[in-house]
Scaffold this motif. Structure first.
Motif, short mmCIF file in Angstrom:
data_model
loop_
_atom_site.label_atom_id
_atom_site.label_comp_id
_atom_site.label_asym_id
_atom_site.label_seq_id
_atom_site.Cartn_x
_atom_site.Cartn_y
_atom_site.Cartn_z
N LEU A 78 -0.53 -2.31 3.60
CA LEU A 78 0.04 -3.20 2.48
C LEU A 78 -0.44 -3.56 1.26
O LEU A 78 -1.68 -3.70 1.41
N VAL A 79 0.11 -3.39 0.29
CA VAL A 79 -0.21 -3.85 -1.10
C VAL A 79 0.13 -5.16 -1.40
O VAL A 79 1.30 -5.26 -1.60
N ARG A 80 -0.85 -6.18 -1.19
CA ARG A 80 -0.34 -7.54 -1.54
C ARG A 80 0.19 -7.91 -2.80
O ARG A 80 1.13 -8.88 -2.67
N ASP A 81 -0.17 -7.17 -3.83
CA ASP A 81 0.39 -7.44 -5.15
C ASP A 81 0.58 -5.99 -5.98
O ASP A 81 -0.62 -5.28 -5.90
N ILE A 82 1.75 -5.62 -6.08
CA ILE A 82 1.87 -4.32 -6.67
C ILE A 82 1.08 -4.01 -8.03
O ILE A 82 0.88 -2.86 -8.14
N ASN A 83 0.43 -4.94 -8.48
CA ASN A 83 -0.32 -4.68 -9.70
C ASN A 83 -1.94 -4.32 -9.28
O ASN A 83 -2.60 -3.95 -10.10
N SER A 84 -2.17 -4.33 -8.06
CA SER A 84 -3.35 -3.96 -7.31
C SER A 84 -3.84 -2.38 -7.76
O SER A 84 -5.00 -2.10 -7.53
N LEU A 85 -2.69 -1.57 -8.06
CA LEU A 85 -2.67 -0.26 -8.11
C LEU A 85 -2.14 0.14 -9.57
O LEU A 85 -1.28 -0.42 -10.08
N ALA A 86 -2.81 1.10 -9.85
CA ALA A 86 -2.30 1.75 -11.47
C ALA A 86 -1.32 2.70 -11.04
O ALA A 86 -1.03 3.19 -10.00
N ALA A 87 -0.54 3.06 -12.09
CA ALA A 87 0.58 3.88 -12.03
C ALA A 87 0.15 5.30 -11.50
O ALA A 87 1.16 5.77 -10.61
N LYS A 88 -0.99 5.67 -11.69
CA LYS A 88 -1.24 7.13 -11.07
C LYS A 88 -1.63 7.04 -9.73
O LYS A 88 -1.28 8.00 -8.93
N GLU A 89 -2.17 5.87 -9.34
CA GLU A 89 -2.32 5.75 -8.05
C GLU A 89 -1.19 5.50 -7.42
O GLU A 89 -0.97 6.16 -5.91
N TRP A 90 -0.03 4.74 -7.82
CA TRP A 90 1.18 4.58 -7.10
C TRP A 90 1.64 6.07 -7.12
O TRP A 90 2.42 6.29 -6.08
N GLU A 91 1.88 6.95 -7.95
CA GLU A 91 2.39 8.25 -7.84
C GLU A 91 1.81 8.87 -6.94
O GLU A 91 2.36 9.71 -6.15
N TYR A 92 0.41 8.90 -6.76
CA TYR A 92 -0.16 9.67 -5.45
C TYR A 92 0.14 9.10 -4.19
O TYR A 92 0.58 9.75 -3.34
N TYR A 93 0.04 7.84 -3.93
CA TYR A 93 0.35 7.39 -2.64
C TYR A 93 1.80 7.12 -2.26
O TYR A 93 2.25 7.43 -1.33
N ILE A 94 2.90 7.21 -3.27
CA ILE A 94 4.13 7.36 -2.91
C ILE A 94 4.43 8.91 -2.72
O ILE A 94 5.31 8.93 -1.70
N ARG A 95 3.87 9.63 -3.24
CA ARG A 95 4.32 11.07 -2.87
C ARG A 95 3.57 11.43 -1.68
O ARG A 95 4.09 12.12 -0.92
N GLN A 96 2.31 11.06 -1.36
CA GLN A 96 1.85 11.15 -0.33
C GLN A 96 2.54 10.51 1.17
O GLN A 96 2.80 11.12 2.10
N SER A 97 3.09 9.26 0.92
CA SER A 97 3.98 8.85 2.01
C SER A 97 5.18 9.39 2.18
O SER A 97 5.52 9.82 3.26
N TYR A 98 5.85 9.84 1.08
CA TYR A 98 6.99 10.72 0.90
C TYR A 98 6.81 12.24 1.78
O TYR A 98 7.58 12.17 2.88
N ASP A 99 5.62 12.63 1.47
CA ASP A 99 5.30 13.96 2.18
C ASP A 99 5.09 13.96 3.55
O ASP A 99 5.53 14.64 4.47
N LEU A 100 4.53 12.71 4.08
CA LEU A 100 4.21 12.49 5.60
C LEU A 100 5.52 12.27 6.39
O LEU A 100 5.72 12.65 7.32
N ILE A 101 6.46 11.63 5.51
CA ILE A 101 7.67 11.20 6.62
C ILE A 101 8.72 12.53 6.24
O ILE A 101 9.19 12.92 7.33
N ALA A 102 8.58 13.14 5.17
CA ALA A 102 9.38 14.37 5.15
C ALA A 102 9.18 15.39 6.07
O ALA A 102 9.70 16.07 6.52
N ALA A 103 7.95 15.66 6.18
CA ALA A 103 7.25 16.50 7.16
C ALA A 103 7.89 16.50 8.42
O ALA A 103 7.88 17.45 9.39
N LYS A 104 8.04 15.13 8.89
CA LYS A 104 8.50 14.84 10.42
C LYS A 104 10.02 15.05 10.32
O LYS A 104 10.71 14.97 11.48
N LEU A 105 10.73 15.30 9.41
CA LEU A 105 12.21 15.49 9.33
C LEU A 105 12.97 16.56 9.99
O LEU A 105 11.91 17.80 10.00
N PRO A 106 13.94 16.93 10.52
CA PRO A 106 14.18 17.80 11.11
C PRO A 106 14.21 19.13 10.02
O PRO A 106 14.44 18.80 8.97
#
Length: 118
Positions: A78-106
């Motif tokens: 949980l990111v309590r305030d979206i301003n806690s992360l910079a844009a580059k960090e958001w890009e990294y964590y969003i991509r990482q989360s996307y990849d983790l979820i996508a990897a478990k798809l059929p």
């Protein structure tokens, strides 16, 4: 950081859709599975994403980040305030989360995502 910037980052990824869950959470999905939950009307706006098991302790102990109260056992942060992360960090964590979820798809859905990514 704004929800709109996060939204733009998410929509750069192939096959991303949006949904509203629990009446207040704007969720970003791939293959029908959520990889990012946001609470745009929260004060401050917050968001949650999945991280690899081995990174969970380190990421969730960063300033402004916590284990998600309800889904930490699945390694969601949980990111309590979206301003806690910079844009580059958001890009990294969003991509990482996307990849983790996508990897478990059929396999069939993953193949479509590969096609969409060009």
């Amino acid at each position: 950081m704004t929800i709109e910037v996060i939204q733009t980052i998410c929509h750069k990824l192939p096959g991303v859709t949006e949904s509203i869950k629990l009446d207040v959470h704007l969720c970003f999905n791939v293959g029908g599975k959520s990889f990012l939950f946001t609470h745009p009307d929260g004060v401050p706006p917050s968001a949650s994403f999945k991280v690899p098991d081995e990174d969970f302790e380190e990421v969730s102990s960063k300033e402004g980040l916590d284990p998600h109260p309800y889904i930490a056992r699945y390694k969601w942060v949980l990111v309590r305030d979206i301003n806690s992360l910079a844009a580059k960090e958001w890009e990294y964590y969003i991509r990482q989360s996307y990849d983790l979820i996508a990897a478990k798809l059929p396999l069939k859905i993953r193949a479509k995502l590969i096609k969409l990514s060009g």
